[in-house]
Design a protein around this motif. Structure first.
Motif, PDB file in Angstrom:
ATOM      1  N   HIS A   1       0.820  -1.219   0.000  1.00 14.69           N
ATOM      2  CA  HIS A   1       0.000   0.000   0.000  1.00 14.69           C
ATOM      3  C   HIS A   1       0.852   1.267   0.000  1.00 14.69           C
ATOM      4  CE1 HIS A   1      -4.012  -1.747   0.219  1.00 14.69           C
ATOM      5  NE2 HIS A   1      -3.490  -2.686   0.987  1.00 14.69           N
TER       6      HIS A   1
ATOM      7  N   VAL B   1      -9.168  -1.791  -6.690  1.00 17.54           N
ATOM      8  CA  VAL B   1     -10.155  -1.850  -5.618  1.00 17.54           C
ATOM      9  C   VAL B   1     -11.473  -2.338  -6.208  1.00 17.54           C
ATOM     10  CG1 VAL B   1      -9.104  -0.033  -4.202  1.00 17.54           C
ATOM     11  CG2 VAL B   1     -10.869   0.579  -5.868  1.00 17.54           C
TER      12      VAL B   1
ATOM     13  N   GLU C   1     -18.381  -1.321  -4.256  1.00 14.05           N
ATOM     14  CA  GLU C   1     -19.723  -1.839  -3.957  1.00 14.05           C
ATOM     15  C   GLU C   1     -20.757  -1.215  -4.880  1.00 14.05           C
ATOM     16  OE1 GLU C   1     -21.264  -3.718  -1.303  1.00 14.05           O
ATOM     17  OE2 GLU C   1     -19.257  -4.543  -0.956  1.00 14.05           O
TER      18      GLU C   1
ATOM     19  N   ALA D   1     -18.367   1.004   4.232  1.00 11.52           N
ATOM     20  CA  ALA D   1     -17.221   0.716   3.364  1.00 11.52           C
ATOM     21  C   ALA D   1     -17.749   0.441   1.962  1.00 11.52           C
ATOM     22  CB  ALA D   1     -16.455  -0.488   3.882  1.00 11.52           C
TER      23      ALA D   1
ATOM     24  N   LYS E   1     -12.907  -1.896  -1.424  1.00  9.27           N
ATOM     25  CA  LYS E   1     -11.857  -2.620  -0.691  1.00  9.27           C
ATOM     26  C   LYS E   1     -10.792  -3.099  -1.658  1.00  9.27           C
ATOM     27  CE  LYS E   1     -14.433  -4.291   3.311  1.00  9.27           C
ATOM     28  NZ  LYS E   1     -15.016  -5.431   4.019  1.00  9.27           N
TER      29      LYS E   1
ATOM     30  N   SER F   1      -7.840  -6.122  -2.524  1.00 10.05           N
ATOM     31  CA  SER F   1      -7.972  -7.586  -2.510  1.00 10.05           C
ATOM     32  C   SER F   1      -7.480  -8.204  -1.206  1.00 10.05           C
ATOM     33  CB  SER F   1      -7.222  -8.191  -3.695  1.00 10.05           C
ATOM     34  OG  SER F   1      -5.850  -7.858  -3.625  1.00 10.05           O
TER      35      SER F   1
ATOM     36  N   GLY G   1      -8.420  -6.996   1.652  1.00 12.09           N
ATOM     37  CA  GLY G   1      -9.458  -6.657   2.632  1.00 12.09           C
ATOM     38  C   GLY G   1      -9.355  -5.256   3.202  1.00 12.09           C
ATOM     39  N   ILE G   2      -8.282  -4.535   2.879  1.00 11.72           N
ATOM     40  CA  ILE G   2      -8.135  -3.174   3.389  1.00 11.72           C
ATOM     41  C   ILE G   2      -9.248  -2.291   2.816  1.00 11.72           C
ATOM     42  CG2 ILE G   2      -6.677  -1.086   3.253  1.00 11.72           C
ATOM     43  CD1 ILE G   2      -5.581  -3.109   5.259  1.00 11.72           C
ATOM     44  N   ILE G   3      -9.891  -1.517   3.696  1.00  8.52           N
ATOM     45  CA  ILE G   3     -10.949  -0.603   3.268  1.00  8.52           C
ATOM     46  C   ILE G   3     -10.334   0.562   2.511  1.00  8.52           C
ATOM     47  CG2 ILE G   3     -12.716   1.033   4.065  1.00  8.52           C
ATOM     48  CD1 ILE G   3     -13.217  -0.902   6.436  1.00  8.52           C
ATOM     49  N   GLU G   4     -10.820   0.796   1.304  1.00 12.82           N
ATOM     50  CA  GLU G   4     -10.225   1.825   0.445  1.00 12.82           C
ATOM     51  C   GLU G   4     -11.149   3.013   0.185  1.00 12.82           C
ATOM     52  OE1 GLU G   4      -7.237   2.161  -1.299  1.00 12.82           O
ATOM     53  OE2 GLU G   4      -6.200   0.406  -0.492  1.00 12.82           O
TER      54      GLU G   4
ATOM     55  N   GLN H   1      -9.092   6.163   0.201  1.00 11.21           N
ATOM     56  CA  GLN H   1      -7.760   5.922   0.761  1.00 11.21           C
ATOM     57  C   GLN H   1      -6.655   6.245  -0.260  1.00 11.21           C
ATOM     58  OE1 GLN H   1      -6.855   4.699   4.258  1.00 11.21           O
ATOM     59  NE2 GLN H   1      -5.311   5.868   3.174  1.00 11.21           N
TER      60      GLN H   1
END
Ligand SMILES: [Mn+2]
Length: 240
Positions: A139, A152, A155, A188, A191, A193, A195-198, A213
């Motif tokens: 990151h 990312v 959703e 959120a 994300k 891959s 799992g970090i919230i972006e 992010q």
């Protein structure tokens, strides 16, 4: 009466020497605001009271990147890997979040901004991804900041998806912290891959309130999706 929206960009702090010490923002912030139809002004942090007076001049707010948020604001002690903190800046920016929500001022939070927003609303942070998250992506990219380096997943049924119209998007990545426990009223919406919230959105206001992010300001000149993100943020300020 002005024609173009005034966008306040929160300032960071740098000290080169005793002659050069003060407010700093990367030029991509104000260049991208101009590119996308706004007039940028830089907001130095002084005190919450003075900042509120500055915000009255603004049609929209960008919470910019910078130092780590002091973990005392989310009830933790500093851990290995925590970077430089400026609690005075944190305090001012927490008051900016509260002001923006109370007055429905459109807000775009970037990098540290998404972290600060999460803390301001009651969430916590991963203080250092490399020493905390196993099998994390890189990151803190080694590539230039205007290069996209990871995907990312966005959703559907989110405002971010409405803007991008794509559920997989390329982003740059210049962060070593990230959201850990998500604040109650944030959702959120993107994300990585690992799992970090972006990206997050605030669910209880109708005004533009998106936090990412990555650094869209550094991609906007070459990436139509990121230009659209900043343009729609700036355009949204004209509805209030
Ligand atoms: Mn990232």
């Amino acid at each position: 009466m002005h024609n173009k929206p005034i966008i306040g960009i929160t300032g960071a702090y740098v000290k080169h020497n005793s002659y050069m010490e003060g407010v700093y923002v990367h030029q991509d912030y104000h260049k991208s605001v101009i590119l996308c139809g706004g007039i940028p002004i830089i907001l130095p942090y002084v005190s919450p009271e003075i900042t509120i007076e500055m915000l009255k001049l603004c049609d929209g707010i960008i919470l910019s990147g910078g130092e780590d948020v002091d973990p005392k604001f989310y009830g933790q002690d500093p851990r290995i890997g925590l970077g430089h903190t400026i609690p005075e800046r944190d305090q001012v920016e927490i008051s900016i979040v509260n002001y923006a929500l109370k007055h429905q001022v459109p807000l775009l939070a970037i990098c540290r901004g998404v972290q600060l927003l999460n803390v301001a609303l009651g969430g916590t942070l991963i203080q250092d991804i490399p020493s905390t998250v196993s099998k994390a992506l890189q990151h803190s990219q080694t590539a230039e900041r205007n290069r996209d380096t990871h995907w990312v997943t966005v959703e559907k049924n989110s405002k971010l998806y409405e803007i991008f119209q794509e559920d997989r998007v390329r982003v740059n990545s210049l962060h070593h912290q990230a959201i850990d426990v998500l604040a109650p009223d944030l959702r959120a919406v993107a994300k990585a891959s690992d799992g970090i919230i972006e990206a997050v959105e605030y669910t209880k206001v109708s005004s533009f309130f998106i936090a990412v992010q990555w650094h869209p300001e550094s991609l906007a000149s070459t990436n139509p999706l990121m230009r659209r993100l900043i343009s729609q943020f700036i355009a949204s300020t004209q509805k209030i």
